[in-house]
Design an enzyme around this catalytic site. Sequence first.
Site, PDB file in Angstrom:
ATOM      1  N   ASP A 103       0.542 -23.542  52.534  1.00  0.00           N
ATOM      2  CA  ASP A 103       1.599 -24.471  52.153  1.00  0.00           C
ATOM      3  C   ASP A 103       2.819 -23.634  51.797  1.00  0.00           C
ATOM      4  OD1 ASP A 103       1.038 -23.349  49.696  1.00  0.00           O
ATOM      5  OD2 ASP A 103       0.294 -25.187  48.781  1.00  0.00           O
ATOM      6  N   LYS A 146      -3.328 -27.667  56.976  1.00  0.00           N
ATOM      7  CA  LYS A 146      -3.601 -27.180  55.631  1.00  0.00           C
ATOM      8  C   LYS A 146      -4.819 -27.865  55.030  1.00  0.00           C
ATOM      9  CE  LYS A 146      -2.323 -27.431  50.909  1.00  0.00           C
ATOM     10  NZ  LYS A 146      -1.616 -28.222  49.902  1.00  0.00           N
TER      11      LYS A 146
END
Length: 331
Positions: A235, A216
């Site tokens: 996320d 991420k």
Amino acid sequence: HNETEWVGPLQEFVLSIRETPTTTLYRVLHSPITSDDDIDMREYLMDYFQLEKPLAPLYQQWSEQDERLSQIAAVIPGVRILRQDPVECLFSFLCSSNNNIPRITKMLSAVRETYGTKLMELPVRLLEKDDDELSEEPLEIMPIYSFPTLEQLKQSACTEQQLRDMGLGYRAKYVIQTRDLLIERGGQDFLYSLRCSNDADAVQDDLIQFSGIGRKVADCVALFSLDQTEAIPVDVHVQHIASRDYDPTVLGQAKSLTPTIYKRVGDLFRNRFCNYAGWAHSLLFVAELPSFRSVLPDDVVAEMDAWKEAETAKKAEAKEAKKKNASPKKK
């Protein structure tokens, strides 16, 4: 999102940028440029805000591919991706993991003040704590610092313990290790070279070699500083958008975002928004923020709330079922 003026550092400049109904104005408050140097600040800001890329055609394309996005685009115009300095972007996102915005801001301010260059002091009048009225107290002096360069982080005797004392916690080790590996690989030139890549997955693979950089964070750095417009930072919030709006089965039986699930979620956005998917993803992400809730259409808000309630009920049911199926403890 209702603010109209921002003041702060952009590399070694300090700028005041004001938004009006028809244009955006800027003023240079501090410049490192000497009389023998020259810089076209308008061009500099055009690059930073990526203004050479018109948003209207992108909004139109995305809206044709997604009815829900078309409703959001109508009320949240102007969401575009900045082209940030890669070194600052990398270390800033390194401090963001498992963190909240006030604490991230405090950490990065400490890093600037300790290792960066003091650019200027700015007299400011603070807002009252309980409302938006200006305080009657005398003006306070706010020092403004640049983000440290790799050389400053190396030469200023920056140590893990020093960073821990500044509040970075376990991230301190990652900052030191990432700094050293980045210098070994060529410093900022290595990061700038990634801008030439047409493969967002390859850029992600390069970035996750650095300590503390997961997929991420790698995709955040790629999207916000390395020209990887197809990078999709995933996320739990983005996974919720994907599950609610595109594919409720995207997680399968997985209970966490494995690399396979991570890519599957990202592909849902990339396959739907073929052009600048990372930008489209960011518009959808912004719409989930509480500060934008008031501008969204009622049916969009109702859909969000209904899905959230259903998910909460589903988790409660699963928890209760797990409890019932648990073997009783032996006496």
